[in-house]
Design a protein around this motif. Sequence first.
Motif, PDB file in Angstrom:
ATOM      1  N   GLY A   1     103.360   0.002  22.817  1.00  0.00           N
ATOM      2  CA  GLY A   1     102.838  -1.242  23.365  1.00  0.00           C
ATOM      3  C   GLY A   1     102.260  -2.224  22.351  1.00  0.00           C
TER       4      GLY A   1
ATOM      5  N   GLY B   1      99.594  -2.056  20.444  1.00  0.00           N
ATOM      6  CA  GLY B   1      99.177  -1.450  19.172  1.00  0.00           C
ATOM      7  C   GLY B   1     100.342  -1.288  18.220  1.00  0.00           C
TER       8      GLY B   1
ATOM      9  N   ASP C   1      96.517   7.343  17.026  1.00  0.00           N
ATOM     10  CA  ASP C   1      96.789   7.495  18.464  1.00  0.00           C
ATOM     11  C   ASP C   1      96.603   8.975  18.820  1.00  0.00           C
ATOM     12  N   ILE C   2      96.477   9.253  20.124  1.00  0.00           N
ATOM     13  CA  ILE C   2      96.510  10.672  20.541  1.00  0.00           C
ATOM     14  C   ILE C   2      97.955  11.138  20.691  1.00  0.00           C
TER      15      ILE C   2
ATOM     16  N   VAL D   1      90.057   8.499  20.116  1.00  0.00           N
ATOM     17  CA  VAL D   1      88.997   7.551  19.742  1.00  0.00           C
ATOM     18  C   VAL D   1      87.675   7.802  20.462  1.00  0.00           C
TER      19      VAL D   1
ATOM     20  N   ASN E   1      92.335  -0.885  19.658  1.00  0.00           N
ATOM     21  CA  ASN E   1      93.185  -1.302  20.778  1.00  0.00           C
ATOM     22  C   ASN E   1      93.456  -0.179  21.775  1.00  0.00           C
TER      23      ASN E   1
ATOM     24  N   GLY F   1      93.471   2.239  24.684  1.00  0.00           N
ATOM     25  CA  GLY F   1      92.826   2.077  25.982  1.00  0.00           C
ATOM     26  C   GLY F   1      93.724   2.578  27.083  1.00  0.00           C
TER      27      GLY F   1
ATOM     28  N   ILE G   1      87.000   6.030  26.499  1.00  0.00           N
ATOM     29  CA  ILE G   1      88.056   5.504  25.611  1.00  0.00           C
ATOM     30  C   ILE G   1      87.930   3.984  25.451  1.00  0.00           C
TER      31      ILE G   1
ATOM     32  N   THR H   1      90.570  -4.797  21.579  1.00  0.00           N
ATOM     33  CA  THR H   1      91.355  -5.229  22.736  1.00  0.00           C
ATOM     34  C   THR H   1      90.504  -5.111  23.991  1.00  0.00           C
TER      35      THR H   1
ATOM     36  N   THR I   1     104.156  -3.443  28.915  1.00  0.00           N
ATOM     37  CA  THR I   1     103.993  -2.211  28.122  1.00  0.00           C
ATOM     38  C   THR I   1     104.044  -1.014  29.079  1.00  0.00           C
TER      39      THR I   1
ATOM     40  N   ARG J   1     103.037   2.010  34.273  1.00  0.00           N
ATOM     41  CA  ARG J   1     102.336   3.093  34.988  1.00  0.00           C
ATOM     42  C   ARG J   1     101.568   2.538  36.185  1.00  0.00           C
TER      43      ARG J   1
HETATM   44  N1  LIG Z   1      99.516  -4.180  29.140  1.00  0.00           N
HETATM   45  C1  LIG Z   1      98.658  -5.001  29.719  1.00  0.00           C
HETATM   46  O1  LIG Z   1      98.981  -5.684  30.692  1.00  0.00           O
HETATM   47  C2  LIG Z   1      97.256  -5.121  29.168  1.00  0.00           C
HETATM   48  C3  LIG Z   1      96.472  -6.200  29.566  1.00  0.00           C
HETATM   49  C4  LIG Z   1      95.166  -6.330  29.065  1.00  0.00           C
HETATM   50  C5  LIG Z   1      94.681  -5.400  28.176  1.00  0.00           C
HETATM   51  N2  LIG Z   1      95.466  -4.344  27.804  1.00  0.00           N
HETATM   52  C6  LIG Z   1      94.893  -3.392  26.856  1.00  0.00           C
HETATM   53  O2  LIG Z   1      95.745  -3.305  25.739  1.00  0.00           O
HETATM   54  C7  LIG Z   1      95.503  -2.067  25.058  1.00  0.00           C
HETATM   55  C8  LIG Z   1      96.838  -1.447  24.718  1.00  0.00           C
HETATM   56  O3  LIG Z   1      97.504  -1.089  25.915  1.00  0.00           O
HETATM   57  P1  LIG Z   1      99.075  -1.260  26.135  1.00  0.00           P
HETATM   58  O4  LIG Z   1      99.259  -2.203  27.248  1.00  0.00           O
HETATM   59  O5  LIG Z   1      99.749  -1.498  24.842  1.00  0.00           O
HETATM   60  O6  LIG Z   1      99.435   0.174  26.739  1.00  0.00           O
HETATM   61  P2  LIG Z   1     100.078   1.462  26.088  1.00  0.00           P
HETATM   62  O7  LIG Z   1      99.858   2.543  27.083  1.00  0.00           O
HETATM   63  O8  LIG Z   1     101.470   1.163  25.648  1.00  0.00           O
HETATM   64  O9  LIG Z   1      99.224   1.728  24.773  1.00  0.00           O
HETATM   65  C9  LIG Z   1      97.975   2.360  24.779  1.00  0.00           C
HETATM   66  C10 LIG Z   1      97.948   3.371  23.650  1.00  0.00           C
HETATM   67  O10 LIG Z   1      96.620   3.929  23.562  1.00  0.00           O
HETATM   68  C11 LIG Z   1      96.763   5.323  23.300  1.00  0.00           C
HETATM   69  N3  LIG Z   1      95.561   6.036  23.692  1.00  0.00           N
HETATM   70  C12 LIG Z   1      95.128   6.291  24.960  1.00  0.00           C
HETATM   71  N4  LIG Z   1      94.001   7.031  24.909  1.00  0.00           N
HETATM   72  C13 LIG Z   1      93.698   7.215  23.598  1.00  0.00           C
HETATM   73  C14 LIG Z   1      92.669   7.888  22.909  1.00  0.00           C
HETATM   74  N5  LIG Z   1      91.697   8.544  23.566  1.00  0.00           N
HETATM   75  N6  LIG Z   1      92.665   7.868  21.561  1.00  0.00           N
HETATM   76  C15 LIG Z   1      93.664   7.230  20.881  1.00  0.00           C
HETATM   77  N7  LIG Z   1      94.676   6.597  21.482  1.00  0.00           N
HETATM   78  C16 LIG Z   1      94.700   6.588  22.817  1.00  0.00           C
HETATM   79  C17 LIG Z   1      97.993   5.729  24.111  1.00  0.00           C
HETATM   80  O11 LIG Z   1      98.522   6.970  23.685  1.00  0.00           O
HETATM   81  C18 LIG Z   1      98.911   4.542  23.880  1.00  0.00           C
HETATM   82  O12 LIG Z   1      99.731   4.726  22.750  1.00  0.00           O
HETATM   83  C19 LIG Z   1      94.608  -1.260  25.998  1.00  0.00           C
HETATM   84  O13 LIG Z   1      93.280  -1.331  25.543  1.00  0.00           O
HETATM   85  C20 LIG Z   1      94.759  -1.963  27.323  1.00  0.00           C
HETATM   86  O14 LIG Z   1      93.638  -1.768  28.163  1.00  0.00           O
HETATM   87  C21 LIG Z   1      96.740  -4.201  28.267  1.00  0.00           C
END
Ligand SMILES: NC(=O)c1ccc[n+]([C@@H]2O[C@H](COP(=O)([O-])OP(=O)(O)OC[C@H]3O[C@@H](n4cnc5c(N)ncnc54)[C@H](O)[C@@H]3O)[C@@H](O)[C@H]2O)c1
Length: 255
Positions: free
Chosen positions: A18, A20, A38-39, A65, A91, A93, A116, A144, A194, A199
Amino acid sequence: MSGEFEGKVALVTGAASGIGRAAAHAFAREGAKVTVADINAEGGEETVSHIKESGGEAIFVKTDVSKSDQVKALIDKTVETFGRLDYAFNNAGLGVGIGIPTADFTEEDWDLTHSINLKGVWLCMKYELIQMLKQGTKAAIVNTASISGLAAHPADPAYVSSKFGCVGLTKTAGLEYAKTNVRINCVCPGPVKTGLMDRVEKAIPGSAAKAKDEVPMDRVGQPEEVAEAVIWLCSDKASFVTAVAMPVDGGEAAL
Ligand SMILES: NC(=O)c1ccc[n+]([C@@H]2O[C@H](COP(=O)([O-])OP(=O)(O)OC[C@H]3O[C@@H](n4cnc5c(N)ncnc54)[C@H](O)[C@@H]3O)[C@@H](O)[C@H]2O)c1
């Protein structure tokens, strides 16, 4: 590669996928050496492979994290490998229990989300700041948050409160270190295509189309569009910008 970050070192959490991953690629494109955290080890190693295939330098450090010993080890490994830390994009989350209102929300999902999305960001900043302040050179941290950290919506109590917390934490730290060389900001993405969005769509069918309809630009964002805002916030072009929560949302925060 424009080389704007040549000789610099960037750390990105949640970089296995995503937003990150897109940011890790963008930091490498600008010439930075990148620590991918990442985890998810498989996805993290894949991000590193992509960067190396494009001629960049990167390492993967498996990190949860929400665990202070792992976060400290992440910063230590980065400095041991690359010698310094200039940019950090906190980032990682997740969203669990989305769609469930406050009275029905489980303590387990609450604790997981906050450990997290909020505690994880604080732990990363804590150890990054120790290193950045020790260096004394120009540095930048970007967290983020989300548009869910700027305006509430129903049936999402843990995610919304964790992201409001992230905005508050970013502004607090931005003020605390404003007189140093470290700038601290956050991005507030709107809906971005992403795995997280996929999900949520699976759990709540129709949520992706609804999210898109709420964006004034009438589309969801791409991870790369958030990554470019992060690169700008870390660059010298943003030299007078700190303690800011910057929407990257196709106009939604203005509604
Ligand atoms: N996609 C959206 O619409 C959206 C909108 C606003 C904010 N966000 C935020 O963007 C950030 C990235 O999310 P994304 O959309 O790319 O989703 P994503 O699920 O593709 O990426 C999130 C990544 O965080 C990792 N992760 C989760 N728990 C973890 C932990 N405890 N330690 C280390 N890594 C961990 C996951 O393995 C994953 O690779 C998040 O903080 C999310 O809340 C996303």
